[in-house]
Write a protein that holds these residues in place. Structure first.
Motif, PDB file in Angstrom:
ATOM      1  N   CYS A  13       0.852  -1.192   0.000  1.00 20.60           N
ATOM      2  CA  CYS A  13       0.000   0.000   0.000  1.00 20.60           C
ATOM      3  C   CYS A  13       0.889   1.244   0.000  1.00 20.60           C
ATOM      4  N   ARG A  41      -0.805  -2.585  -4.720  1.00 20.21           N
ATOM      5  CA  ARG A  41      -2.113  -3.214  -4.562  1.00 20.21           C
ATOM      6  C   ARG A  41      -3.165  -2.184  -4.165  1.00 20.21           C
ATOM      7  N   SER A  42      -2.767  -1.205  -3.337  1.00 24.04           N
ATOM      8  CA  SER A  42      -3.720  -0.178  -2.914  1.00 24.04           C
ATOM      9  C   SER A  42      -2.995   1.143  -2.668  1.00 24.04           C
ATOM     10  N   TYR A  43      -3.812   2.209  -2.659  1.00 23.96           N
ATOM     11  CA  TYR A  43      -3.306   3.566  -2.442  1.00 23.96           C
ATOM     12  C   TYR A  43      -4.212   4.290  -1.466  1.00 23.96           C
ATOM     13  N   ARG A  65      -5.767   6.122 -11.109  1.00 20.74           N
ATOM     14  CA  ARG A  65      -6.817   5.101 -11.203  1.00 20.74           C
ATOM     15  C   ARG A  65      -6.561   4.174 -12.390  1.00 20.74           C
ATOM     16  N   ALA A  73      -9.120  -0.922  -9.215  1.00 21.40           N
ATOM     17  CA  ALA A  73      -8.219  -0.139  -8.366  1.00 21.40           C
ATOM     18  C   ALA A  73      -8.791   0.026  -6.963  1.00 21.40           C
ATOM     19  N   GLU A  74      -7.908  -0.075  -5.976  1.00 20.95           N
ATOM     20  CA  GLU A  74      -8.290   0.195  -4.590  1.00 20.95           C
ATOM     21  C   GLU A  74      -7.589   1.481  -4.165  1.00 20.95           C
ATOM     22  N   ILE A  75      -8.325   2.578  -4.284  1.00 23.00           N
ATOM     23  CA  ILE A  75      -7.779   3.891  -3.952  1.00 23.00           C
ATOM     24  C   ILE A  75      -8.739   4.574  -2.995  1.00 23.00           C
ATOM     25  N   ARG A  76      -8.227   4.894  -1.801  1.00 25.53           N
ATOM     26  CA  ARG A  76      -9.015   5.600  -0.800  1.00 25.53           C
ATOM     27  C   ARG A  76      -8.530   7.035  -0.700  1.00 25.53           C
TER      28      ARG A  76
END
Length: 100
Positions: A13, A41-43, A65, A73-76
Motif C-alpha cells: 500500500c 495493490r492499494s493507495y 486510477r 483499483a483500490e484507492i481511498r
C-alpha cells in the motif's frame, strides 16, 4: 516537497500525504511516487492538509486510477474537508474512488 510518500511493503500500500496545495506543482512528485513502475495493490491519498485543489489534481487522480487497474483499483481518498469532498462529488469521483 509538498508530498510525503510511505510504502508499506507488507500490505503493498502506498500512502501519499499532500501538503496545502494539490495542484500542478506536485505533478512530478506525484508521477514519480505513483505512476513510475509497477502499481501497488492499494493507495491512500491523504488530503488532510490540503486547502486547495485544481483540475490538474483531478487529472492526476484519474491517471493513478488507470495505472492501478481502473475499476479494480483500490484507492481511498481520506481526510478531505467538506469543500474538497464537494468538489470530488461534483466531479463524480465518489463513484470511482472510496471517499472517507
Amino acid at each position: 516537497m509538498s508530498l510525503t510518500v510511505h510504502h508499506d511493503p507488507d500490505l503493498d500500500c502506498v500512502t501519499l500525504q499532500l501538503g496545502e496545495r494539490f495542484d500542478f506543482s506536485v505533478h512530478r512528485d506525484f508521477h514519480d511516487a505513483c505512476l513510475d513502475g509497477r502499481a501497488a495493490r492499494s493507495y491512500v491519498i491523504d488530503l488532510g492538509s490540503v486547502s486547495s485543489m485544481d483540475s490538474s489534481a483531478l487529472g492526476m487522480l484519474m491517471l493513478l486510477r488507470e495505472h492501478a487497474g481502473a475499476d479494480r483499483a483500490e484507492i481511498r481518498i481520506v481526510n478531505a474537508d467538506s469543500s474538497l469532498r464537494g468538489t470530488l462529488r461534483v466531479a463524480g469521483f465518489d463513484k470511482m474512488f472510496m471517499l472517507h
